[in-house]
Design a protein around this motif. Structure first.
Motif, mmCIF file in Angstrom:
data_model
loop_
_atom_site.group_PDB
_atom_site.id
_atom_site.type_symbol
_atom_site.label_atom_id
_atom_site.label_comp_id
_atom_site.label_asym_id
_atom_site.label_seq_id
_atom_site.Cartn_x
_atom_site.Cartn_y
_atom_site.Cartn_z
ATOM 1 N N ASP A 103 0.679 -1.121 -0.287
ATOM 2 C CA ASP A 103 -0.128 -0.109 0.004
ATOM 3 C C ASP A 103 1.014 0.992 -0.093
ATOM 4 N N GLU A 104 1.920 0.775 0.269
ATOM 5 C CA GLU A 104 2.576 2.761 0.890
ATOM 6 C C GLU A 104 3.355 2.536 -0.705
ATOM 7 N N PHE A 105 3.647 1.317 -1.347
ATOM 8 C CA PHE A 105 4.487 2.083 -2.440
ATOM 9 C C PHE A 105 4.293 0.923 -3.539
ATOM 10 N N SER A 106 2.471 1.270 -4.371
ATOM 11 C CA SER A 106 1.936 0.582 -5.959
ATOM 12 C C SER A 106 2.593 1.232 -6.301
ATOM 13 N N PRO A 107 1.881 0.395 -7.072
ATOM 14 C CA PRO A 107 1.489 0.828 -8.489
ATOM 15 C C PRO A 107 1.890 2.115 -9.336
ATOM 16 N N ILE A 108 2.203 2.878 -9.750
ATOM 17 C CA ILE A 108 2.055 4.309 -10.051
ATOM 18 C C ILE A 108 2.058 4.779 -11.577
ATOM 19 N N GLN A 109 1.136 5.225 -11.901
ATOM 20 C CA GLN A 109 0.835 5.785 -13.253
ATOM 21 C C GLN A 109 1.292 6.622 -13.449
ATOM 22 N N MET A 110 2.411 7.565 -14.388
ATOM 23 C CA MET A 110 3.036 8.272 -14.357
ATOM 24 C C MET A 110 3.194 9.260 -15.755
ATOM 25 N N GLY A 111 2.367 8.840 -16.344
ATOM 26 C CA GLY A 111 2.175 9.500 -17.843
ATOM 27 C C GLY A 111 1.216 8.300 -19.226
ATOM 28 N N PRO A 112 0.899 8.966 -19.879
ATOM 29 C CA PRO A 112 0.093 7.879 -20.836
ATOM 30 C C PRO A 112 0.647 6.178 -20.750
ATOM 31 N N ARG A 113 1.741 6.781 -21.405
ATOM 32 C CA ARG A 113 2.137 4.909 -21.531
ATOM 33 C C ARG A 113 3.094 4.256 -19.988
ATOM 34 N N LEU A 114 3.324 5.304 -19.225
ATOM 35 C CA LEU A 114 4.317 4.716 -18.303
ATOM 36 C C LEU A 114 3.702 4.376 -16.712
ATOM 37 N N TRP A 115 4.329 3.379 -16.419
ATOM 38 C CA TRP A 115 3.927 3.176 -15.128
ATOM 39 C C TRP A 115 5.459 2.953 -13.760
ATOM 40 N N ILE A 116 5.533 3.069 -13.033
ATOM 41 C CA ILE A 116 6.739 2.544 -12.092
ATOM 42 C C ILE A 116 5.833 1.784 -11.099
ATOM 43 N N CYS A 117 6.361 0.275 -11.470
ATOM 44 C CA CYS A 117 5.915 -1.192 -10.474
ATOM 45 C C CYS A 117 7.178 -1.541 -9.494
ATOM 46 N N PRO A 118 6.272 -1.742 -7.990
ATOM 47 C CA PRO A 118 7.541 -1.695 -7.550
ATOM 48 C C PRO A 118 7.824 -3.435 -7.756
ATOM 49 N N SER A 119 8.988 -4.518 -7.086
ATOM 50 C CA SER A 119 9.093 -5.579 -8.010
ATOM 51 C C SER A 119 8.383 -6.789 -8.062
ATOM 52 N N ASP A 134 12.360 -0.777 -6.606
ATOM 53 C CA ASP A 134 12.112 -1.308 -5.049
ATOM 54 C C ASP A 134 12.544 0.030 -4.217
ATOM 55 N N PRO A 135 12.258 -0.336 -2.941
ATOM 56 C CA PRO A 135 12.214 1.167 -2.140
ATOM 57 C C PRO A 135 13.760 0.979 -1.869
ATOM 58 N N GLY A 136 14.711 1.820 -1.792
ATOM 59 C CA GLY A 136 16.173 1.845 -1.150
ATOM 60 C C GLY A 136 16.999 2.778 -0.135
ATOM 61 N N LEU A 137 17.489 2.401 -0.841
ATOM 62 C CA LEU A 137 18.977 4.193 0.315
ATOM 63 C C LEU A 137 18.995 4.979 -0.795
ATOM 64 N N ALA A 138 18.916 4.357 -2.195
ATOM 65 C CA ALA A 138 19.050 5.683 -3.194
ATOM 66 C C ALA A 138 17.289 5.956 -3.536
ATOM 67 N N PHE A 139 17.404 7.642 -3.297
ATOM 68 C CA PHE A 139 16.451 8.318 -4.237
ATOM 69 C C PHE A 139 15.773 7.989 -4.856
ATOM 70 N N GLY A 140 14.918 7.750 -4.978
ATOM 71 C CA GLY A 140 14.124 7.590 -6.193
ATOM 72 C C GLY A 140 12.719 7.072 -6.642
#
Ligand code: SAM
Length: 299
Positions: A103-119, A134-140
Motif C-alpha cells: 500500500d505504501e509503494f504500489s504501482p503508479i502511472q506516471m504518464g500515458p505510457r509509463l508505470w513505475i511498479c514495485p518489483s 524497489d524502495p531502497g537507500l538511493a532516492f527515486g
C-alpha cells in the motif's frame, strides 16, 4: 508461529545513521528492513561529503510473529535514532504485512505510457511500459513530486532514439524510464557511490542492455563523449547544486537539445531561470511547491 504471524517495528532516524540502524536490525534477526522518506519536509541541500538521501528516514523492520522483541527493545541503541523517534511495534495478522508495504509503494502511472511498479507486484497494465523498482537507500521511487514530474515529462518527450543524461541519477529511475520509453542510450551521473550501484542493479532488473547505459561519478572521462551530444539532459538535484552545475549541464546538451530541471522550490525558480538564460528555461509544472523547469539550447 503465533496467530499474529508478523511484527512490524517502526522507528525514525537520520540519513547518516540509517545504514547502522539497518545493520543492527538484521543482526538482531529482522527478516526485512524498508526505508522511506519521513514526513513531507523539503529535501535539504546535501553538502559535500554528506549522504544525499532523505534527511529523516522512517525505518520499518519486520520480524516473525513469535520473535521475542523485548530483549532487543531493551538493547536498542538510542544514539542511532532521531530525537523523539517513535518506536511503534504492530502485530500483523496473516500476510497483512505484504499488503501494508505494498500500500505504501504500489504501482503508479506516471504518464500515458509509463508505470513505475514495485518489483513484487503484477503490473496493472501489462501492455504499458512498466519500470520495476524497489524502495531502497538511493532516492527515486517515483513517489516524490519532483521525480513524478520528470517521469511524466519524459513520457511526453521521448519519441525514440534519444541520447539522455540523468544527472543525479539516484536509483536510476529517470535514465531507466527514458530507455524503456525508447531512448537509444543513457548516461547516469551521481556523486554518491551507492546511487551508482543502485542504478546499475535497477537497470539490470529492467532488462536494460549494459551497452545502452553508462553510470559514472562526476568528473569521469566518459562524460566527454556526451558533451554537446545529448538530446535531453534531466537533473533532479536541488537548487544549490544545479546552480553550481549549470555550465556543465548546458555543455552536455547538443544544439536543439532539451533540459529538464527539478528539485527546485517555486521561490527558487527565478534564480535558476536567470542562471540558465542561454537555454531559456520556463516553469512547465508545479507540484507540492516544487517546479519542473524546462528549456532548449538554440539550434
Ligand atoms: C533528489 S535525488 C534524485 C534521484 C532521481 N534522479 C530521481 O529523480 O528520483 C538527487 C540525486 O542527486 C545526487 N547529487 C547531488 N548532488 C550532486 C552532484 N553535485 N553531482 C552529481 N550528483 C549529485 C544525489 O546523490 C542524489 O542521488
Amino acid at each position: 508461529m503465533s496467530t499474529e504471524e508478523w511484527q512490524e517495528w517502526v522507528l525514525e532516524t537520520h540519513s547518516d545513521r540509517v545504514e547502522l540502524l539497518e545493520d543492527w536490525f538484521f543482526a538482531q534477526g529482522a527478516l526485512a528492513v524498508s526505508l522511506e522518506d519521513n514526513a513531507d519536509e523539503p529535501l535539504l541541500e546535501p553538502g559535500p561529503g554528506e549522504t544525499p538521501v532523505w534527511q529523516n528516514v522512517k525505518v520499518t523492520a519486520l520480524f516473525a510473529g513469535d520473535f521475542d522483541l523485548e530483549p532487543i527493545r531493551a538493547a536498542l541503541p538510542t544514539d542511532l535514532l532521531a530525537e523523539n523517534s517513535r518506536s511503534d511495534i504492530t502485530a500483523l495478522a496473516d500476510r497483512a504485512w505484504e499488503r501494508v508495504w505494498m500500500d505504501e509503494f504500489s504501482p503508479i502511472q506516471m504518464g500515458p505510457r509509463l508505470w513505475i511498479c514495485p518489483s513484487w507486484t503484477e503490473p496493472p497494465d501489462s501492455a504499458a511500459i512498466n519500470v520495476y523498482l524497489d524502495p531502497g537507500l538511493a532516492f527515486g521511487t517515483g513517489t516524490h513530486a519532483t521525480t513524478a514530474m520528470c517521469l511524466s515529462a519524459l513520457d511526453d518527450a521521448i519519441s525514440g532514439g534519444e541520447r539522455v543524461v540523468d544527472f543525479g541519477c539516484g536509483s536510476g529511475i529517470l535514465a531507466i524510464a527514458a530507455l524503456r520509453l525508447g531512448a537509444a542510450s543513457a548516461l547516469g551521473v551521481d556523486n554518491d557511490p551507492q546511487a551508482i550501484t543502485a542504478t546499475r542493479d535497477n537497470a539490470e532488473r529492467n532488462d536494460i542492455e549494459s551497452s545502452s547505459i553508462e553510470v559514472v561519478l562526476p568528473g569521469n572521462a566518459a562524460i566527454a563523449a556526451w558533451t554537446n551530444q545529448s538530446d535531453l539532459v534531466v537533473a533532479n538535484i536541488l537548487a544549490g547544486p544545479l546552480l553550481a552545475l549549470a555550465d556543465e549541464l548546458m555543455a552536455l546538451m547538443k544544439p536543439g537539445g532539451r533540459l529538464m530541471l527539478t528539485g527546485v522550490l517555486s521561490e527558487q525558480a527565478p534564480e535558476l531561470i536567470e542562471r540558465f538564460i542561454p537555454v531559456n528555461l520556463g516553469v512547465s509544472e508545479t507540484r507540492d511547491g516544487w517546479v519542473l523547469l524546462t528549456g532548449q539550447k538554440p539550434a
